[in-house]
Write a protein that holds these residues in place. Structure first.
Motif: not given
Ligand SMILES: Cc1ncc(C[n+]2csc(CCOP(=O)(O)OP(=O)(O)O)c2C)c(N)n1
Ligand SMILES: [Mg+2]
Length: 597
Positions: A2-7, A29-32, A161-168
């Protein structure tokens, strides 16, 4: 997936028209970074060598591209590294948005690795807007606000943006209590000054006999109107450093830069005028403005929070420079007595003659002024110039003649060392079709420039016009400060703090595949510039120049110059010959006519 916050973050940046993000990676920023990869690098991640450089690149991009820029860094050390570049944006009023990571929400407050209180860290530099995104619904609102506030207040803003939020998984805000939907884009307001105030300004200006104008970066885009007003008022126009590219130096009534790095005609005009019209400038140095009570003043500035400082102006007009000047023009009466203006023009003409003599004062091996002089003669009409802090800023301010659509800037207010090369890189991403030139001291080069040559070597093939020239003032000295020591304290050069380790900047450049030349003879400068400005790749000119040519401010007295000379020869008596010739030539600024002895 699914689309993540980072997407969604990157998608929203694309919707804003963002094509580049200047940054440096880290696991915060790995999620981004994962989203960049999924988005096929759109917007493009431009990797600097250091987060401060990424921030400077963003500042250069925004300054020369006239639009907001984005920089990105990981949590903790990456975010900390951005600071100096963001302060540069803050002090020069440049819209830059910083996006940084943070440790996962589960670790926050746990004295965790790389956990720094980023909201507090950015509280001052991004005082206009800094927020942490903790749930998906906050994007896009937080991002949109960061961009809009950066543009409206011309300031840096920051998003954490916390890393885990980037991947939500991304969830858009809903039509519900405590949700904040957002909308894209905005049209730029055009602010007209109040009619009655414009009338008062016109009355004041019409009453003046000796009008001086001071323009800054806020006057950009109003060149035609400034020219017209200057003609009607019989005024000369001085330029604050950040406004150097607002008006051509080929106009006979443009007195050039003002201030410590300024020209004598600008100084004299300010000291003798009876009326001052300031447009889009917050030039801070009162001592270079008319004496208090000497002149009646009008200021025009688009920002009501910055108007009315620096001089006791009688009329403060809040409005766009161009629009306000357009409203003013029909109310101005053309000054019949052109004596003041004629005299200013004569001083300007003489100033350029004296400059011509100064640049040709013999030095060991090259007079640094000559570097700028030879460049100025060949400068492409559409080039973009970035000057670093150091003696280069003096010669850029005084010896480069702006013309055509040339642009130029430096760290005007923070006056930090090190933005020259990254600014030029930012310029190349903003305008890949225009040549860029960075003027760098060797200290600035060792601090930041050398590393960023690697960034140039990596990206230059993407630029439609590959020309980016880095001119290094190779004097083995932190020369600007050496002269400040001499001028202020009469202290001789303190070698331990001032001397730089020697190296070949040309060899370094050649080693990484850039064009390179070492210049040790002033007679070779003309050809060197010709070669570098017509090269088919970026070019480093390693120019050996004399650290004993003083960057003397325009209000220095002969006595002060004598003190500086004394301090110089205390350190190295063998340099008396150079300094004597320099001062003799400098004296021409003070005394009319020829000076053979
Ligand atoms: C980050 C930072 N550190 C220190 C200074 C103080 N400073 C201003 S100019 C300068 C010397 C610059 O030397 P260099 O780059 O070699 O240029 P030069 O004056 O020798 O031409 C220094 C140390 C500063 N402005 N910014
Ligand atoms: Mg130096």
């Amino acid at each position: 997936m699914s689309t993540t916050v980072a997407d969604r973050l990157l998608e929203r940046l694309r919707e804003w028209g963002v094509e580049q993000v200047f940054g440096y990676p880290g696991d915060g920023i790995n999620g981004i970074l994962g989203a960049f990869s999924r988005a096929d690098d759109q917007p493009r991640f431009i990797q600097a060598r250091h987060e401060e450089m990424a921030a400077f690149e963003a500042v250069g991009f925004a300054k020369f591209g006239d639009k907001p820029a984005i920089c990105m860094a990981t949590s903790g050390p990456g975010a900390i590294h951005l600071l100096n570049g963001l302060y540069d944006a803050k002090l020069d009023h440049v819209p830059v948005v910083a996006i940084v990571g943070q440790t996962n929400r589960t670790a926050m407050g746990g004295n965790y690795q790389q956990e720094v209180d980023l909201v507090s860290l950015f509280k001052d530099v991004a005082s206009d807007y800094v927020h942490m995104v903790t749930v998906p619904e906050q994007i896009p609102n937080v991002l949109d606000r960061a961009i809009r506030i950066a543009m409206t207040r011309r300031a840096p803003t920051a998003i954490i943006i916390p890393n885990d939020v980037q991947e939500l998984p991304y969830e858009p805000p809903t039509h519900a209590f405590k949700m904040v939907p957002s909308s894209l884009a905005m049209s730029w307001p055009s602010i007209a000054a109040e009619e009655e105030a414009v009338r008062s300004a016109a009355d004041l200006l019409n009453a003046g006999k000796k009008v001086a104008m001071l323009v800054g970066q806020g006057a950009r885009g109003a060149a035609q109107e400034i020219e017209q007003v200057a003609d009607l008022l019989g005024a000369g126009v001085a330029k604050a450093l950040l406004g150097k590219d607002v008006l051509s130096d080929e106009l006979p009534f443009v007195t050039g830069s003002i201030g410590l790095l300024g020209t004598k005609p600008s100084y004299e005009m300010m000291m003798n005028c009876d009326t001052l019209l300031t447009v889009g400038s917050n030039f801070p140095y009162t001592q270079f403005m008319p004496e208090l009570g000497q002149a009646r003043g009008v200021q025009i500035d688009v920002d009501g929070s910055l108007i009315g400082m620096r001089y006791p102006y009688e009329v403060n007009l809040v409005g766009d420079a161009r629009r306000t000047l357009q409203a003013l023009i029909p109310l101005l009466e053309r000054k019949e007595d052109r004596g003041w203006r004629d005299d200013l023009e004569k001083q300007v003409e003489r100033w350029w003659e004296v400059m011509d003599n100064e640049v040709h004062v013999a030095a060991k091996p090259i007079n640094p002024m000559r570097i700028f002089h030879e460049f100025s003669k060949q400068a492409p009409e559409n080039c973009i110039i970035a000057a670093d802090s150091g003696s280069a800023a003096n010669w850029y301010a005084r010896n480069v003649k702006m013309r055509g659509s040339m642009r130029g800037s430096l760290s005007g207010t923070l006056a930090t060392m090190g933005p020259g090369v990254p600014y030029a890189i930012g310029a190349k991403f903003a305008h890949p079709d225009r040549p860029a030139i960075a003027f760098e001291g060797d200290g600035a080069m060792q601090m930041n420039g050398l590393a960023e040559l690697l960034t140039i070597a990596r990206y230059w093939r993407d630029w439609s016009d590959p020309r980016l020239v880095v001119a290094v003032m190779h004097n083995n000295d932190l020369n600007q400060v050496t002269w400040e020591l001499r001028a202020m304290g009469g202290s001789p050069r303190f070698v331990e703090s001032q001397a730089l380790p020697d190296m070949s900047y040309a060899d370094f450049a050649a080693q990484i595949g850039l064009g390179a030349m070492t210049i040790t003879d002033p007679e070779h400068l003309e050809d060197a510039w010709r070669e570098a400005l017509s090269a088919d790749k970026p070019y480093v000119l390693d120019i050996h120049c004399d650290p004993d040519i003083p960057p003397i401010p325009p209000h220095a007295t002969l006595e002060q110059m004598h003190d500086m000379a004394q301090a110089l020869i205390k350190g190295d008596p063998s340099r008396w010959g150079v300094i004597k010739e320099g001062i003799k030539t400098k004296a021409q600024e003070f005394l009319p006519g020829d000076h053979d002895d």
